[in-house]
Design a protein around this motif. Sequence first.
Motif, PDB file in Angstrom:
ATOM      1  N   ILE A   1       0.829  -1.203   0.000  1.00  0.00           N
ATOM      2  CA  ILE A   1       0.000   0.000   0.000  1.00  0.00           C
ATOM      3  C   ILE A   1       0.868   1.260   0.000  1.00  0.00           C
ATOM      4  O   ILE A   1       0.640   2.197  -0.755  1.00  0.00           O
ATOM      5  CB  ILE A   1      -0.964   0.039   1.214  1.00  0.00           C
ATOM      6  N   THR A   2       1.868   1.262   0.859  1.00  0.00           N
ATOM      7  CA  THR A   2       2.717   2.460   0.904  1.00  0.00           C
ATOM      8  C   THR A   2       3.502   2.637  -0.383  1.00  0.00           C
ATOM      9  O   THR A   2       3.693   3.759  -0.856  1.00  0.00           O
ATOM     10  CB  THR A   2       3.700   2.420   2.095  1.00  0.00           C
ATOM     11  N   ALA A   3       3.913   1.528  -0.982  1.00  0.00           N
ATOM     12  CA  ALA A   3       4.622   1.643  -2.259  1.00  0.00           C
ATOM     13  C   ALA A   3       3.701   2.211  -3.325  1.00  0.00           C
ATOM     14  O   ALA A   3       4.084   3.088  -4.100  1.00  0.00           O
ATOM     15  CB  ALA A   3       5.162   0.284  -2.687  1.00  0.00           C
ATOM     16  N   ARG A   4       2.469   1.724  -3.360  1.00  0.00           N
ATOM     17  CA  ARG A   4       1.501   2.234  -4.330  1.00  0.00           C
ATOM     18  C   ARG A   4       1.287   3.728  -4.133  1.00  0.00           C
ATOM     19  O   ARG A   4       1.099   4.480  -5.090  1.00  0.00           O
ATOM     20  CB  ARG A   4       0.141   1.548  -4.166  1.00  0.00           C
ATOM     21  N   PHE A   5       1.256   4.128  -2.874  1.00  0.00           N
ATOM     22  CA  PHE A   5       1.043   5.537  -2.566  1.00  0.00           C
ATOM     23  C   PHE A   5       2.121   6.376  -3.232  1.00  0.00           C
ATOM     24  O   PHE A   5       1.840   7.371  -3.907  1.00  0.00           O
ATOM     25  CB  PHE A   5       1.087   5.708  -1.038  1.00  0.00           C
ATOM     26  N   ALA A   6       3.363   5.957  -3.043  1.00  0.00           N
ATOM     27  CA  ALA A   6       4.472   6.706  -3.640  1.00  0.00           C
ATOM     28  C   ALA A   6       4.379   6.687  -5.163  1.00  0.00           C
ATOM     29  O   ALA A   6       4.536   7.715  -5.821  1.00  0.00           O
ATOM     30  CB  ALA A   6       5.803   6.130  -3.183  1.00  0.00           C
TER      31      ALA A   6
END
Lengths: 276, 321, 391
Positions: free
Chosen positions: A201-206
């Motif tokens: 999720i955090t990777a997608r956010f970036a």
Amino acid sequence: MNTYLLQLKRSPRAIAGLTILLIWIIAAIAGPSLLPYTYTGMDMDNQMVAPGQAGHLLGTDALGRDVFSRIIYGSRSILTIALLTSLLSSIAGIIIGFTAGYFGGIVDTIFLRIMDILMAIPPLVLAMVVLGILGNSTIAGLTIIVSIAFTPATARVARGALLTCKSTEYVDAARIRGESHIYIMFVEILPNTIGPVIVEITARFAYSIMMIASLGFLGVGLQPPTPDWGMMVIENKSLIRAAPWTVLYPSLAIASLVIAISLFSDFVSKVMINED
Amino acid sequence: MDFLKRFAKRLGFTLLTILAMSILIFFLVEIMPGDVAQTVLGQSATEESVAALRDRMGLDDPMHERYIRWAGGFIRGDLGESLYMRGVQINTIFWRKVGHSVVLALTALLFYVPLSILFGVFAGVKEGKAPDAIISFVGLATMALPEFVSGIILITVFAVGLEILPIASIIPIGENLWQNLDILVLPALSITFVMFGYVSRMQRSSMVSVMKADYIRAAILKGMPRKYVIFRHALKNALLPTITIIGMNMGWLFGGLIVVETLFGFPGLGSLTMSAIKTRDIPLIEACVLFITFIFVFSTFITDMLYAFLNPRIRYKRGDV
Amino acid sequence: MYTLERTQDPDIGHLKAQDFENLEKIATPDDHTVVITLKEAAPTFNFIFTDYNMAILSSDYDYASKGESAPMGTGPFKLEKLVPKESALLVKNSDYWAEGLPKADELRIYFVPDIDSSVSLLEAGEVDIVPQISPIIKKRLESMDGFKVVSPYQESRFIALADDREPFSDNRVRLAFKYSMDPEILAKACQGTLGETIFYNETPIVNALAQYKKIPFRGRDIDKAKELLAEAGYPDGLSVDFFYASDHPYGSDIAQTLKELAAPAGIELNLKGFPRDIYLSQHWMDGPMLLTGWGVRVDPSMLLMLAYHSEGPWNESHIDNPRIDELIEKIRGEVDPEVRQTYYDELQQIFHEEGTVINLQVPYLVGVSDAVTDYRQPLTMLPQLEYTTIK
């Protein structure tokens, strides 16, 4: 949970990342009401003034608009879209990936192949073509297209994570008890795969922040005068020598947000996955 | 023997993917709003002339017929005729641009792959110490800058300060790319920044985990010189995931190509795609997107095969992974 | 003759079809003379040929399939090499009809999508002329040695308020919008100065033309605007979709400025910007409010006929005013220039009071290196490169 918090305290990088992120979130929520200028207000007596002059903290652009205000307002759209995109693609990815991994066999093969096919177009190309032909984008449009572009990758990660816990004892126990598939998937397995999922999720956010900024650059971002950071960079590109602050600060804003999320993501991955 | 079976299976699937993608792309573009004939003739066209053009272009034929015509043409190597530039066969302009982009992509790979591996390994080996901190920070910072931002920074630096590299990538009339290799540098560098950040960090963490592995620590404890251990054992295993990472990031590389080509005006597939989209040149859009997909799928295929070939566990073992 | 006949071919949908309906017959007594007989008097008929879509064509050339890749015309240069979307090489046409022209032997044209890149090529000495630069680039070039900026003519930006649909079908709403205008701010938004480089008026006739009549601006009055809106049935304001070409010079800046200016009066503009090709083919001629770039016509009646006659093919604001139609037709047929001028005066007054257009005049700028001599580009918008040389 407590162990995580403890480790958080020990990692200055993670704290830095989280702090920056929180600052932006607060700016997005409360910022606009605290600002002296609106993001469209044109101070025509002060076009392209340097930061610090005439009451403009980060200067003004060619139409006399306050750069600082535009950046703060812009944080809203970029955070909203990035958050929605990462959540949507993650939820969709988890559902698809779990289903594929759990049921295995034919279902798995079909899902896997479909995901592979969808992953065949680079996400930016897909988004650009769809939005480019439509002519422009709205927040909803951007969110949906980018989520669709990201879902296959998330699905793969989710599937992988599920496979690692599929044949564990507590899953077998639940099966013997006669629990439904959905129960097993989401109550037993999900909490144990939360690590990779959060990292994803955090990777997608970036990624979505980068993607949205790039789409803005390519001319299919949000409509002016919405202060989309990517669009601010492209709009003011010609001014880079006459008024570099109009390009510099939006770029720094983009960079800071991506760095913050990456730092946090690093931390999560270290703590929740590599537990040796 | 296993490897060949795997190879064939993957190849077959790759071709299937391309076929499915072509249907998807065709369908996607066709359902977009806007009447193609109207676009060509402009607003002031009469009803009759629009209808006449639709007829001539075969636009009212059923979709599967149009698809077969298009796909069939493609296989024969005929990419169709441009809508916007009437009478111009896409073939005549397409391959030149593709060639340019391939060279640009290879240049970017040439820049960032060795650099990322070198620095990633170095940072991983010196984990926790100063070089690691510096390299990690640089990687993080460059990763956070979208290609167009690093591109604009490079343009400013080279336009104002250094003036030794051209900041607009045009090829003088009558010449070709090989006589103007300097136009490749800045665009490739812009892509390199982002990719370096990403890949070097991955390489570093891969190196770090390998260094922590039991057999490595055992070797060092046994008294083998560190450098020897690193180069003979650790490196091999740390590099394997990197291949996957590079492959996985090809998608981003293509996206980056479009951004960078647009910014620098580089005459490649990316800027051609942009131009096609801006002018709603449907056949050209379809040709460009399909080709990008084709290359992307193929590069994924090659990466997979390379990984399988180099990874002894897969190469010599039966079964699916 | 082929060219003229072609205008009447319904399959092609030629823009000038209407203008040439007046043709009674065409005769070619010898190879170099064409005699045109008209059905009715039209004193300014000659000027029609100066429009940019009136190039003379050859009757036995296949323009439909070769027109884009190997064009054929009567110009001073011949196309020798074309790399689509990249570059083109034109060489001197030794058979050109004017003696001693063109002066240059070769023209090299590069297609660069980004204006900043083009200008950097100019600065690096790789190219000599860059057309359509922005005022900001102009400032930069003028501060450097070795370059100058030429401003051959002014272009118009027409803000069209559509008369055939809500809300602008009501003249009170149109007036309300006009009362929210501030030409000084618009000028600054275009990086210019009102009265020097930017001009504002509410008729389609630009101030450079002899027929122009100066009508003073009514002045910005937000209260009056709100009053008019209330009268027209919009006491709480209204919102309108505003279409424009986002990548056309000045387009985005003007659109955003208009939005800011109209907001206090309660008029909310929903900006809908599209790349120019999409704008022109999908949205132009079909929106309640449009911003379009227009070139000037040497004879204003040509433009009036095109866009402000109720049956004009490019009537973007769908204006349908019988008195205006009448005046335009009279202008076309009136031989006495003084009488014609009275018609023009009346026409402009009507536009000011009930018209559907706001005309913002912006400069067309060309960046040129000092080595270039004699760059000419008259009002017809086509550069006359036959006169240009390099020192």
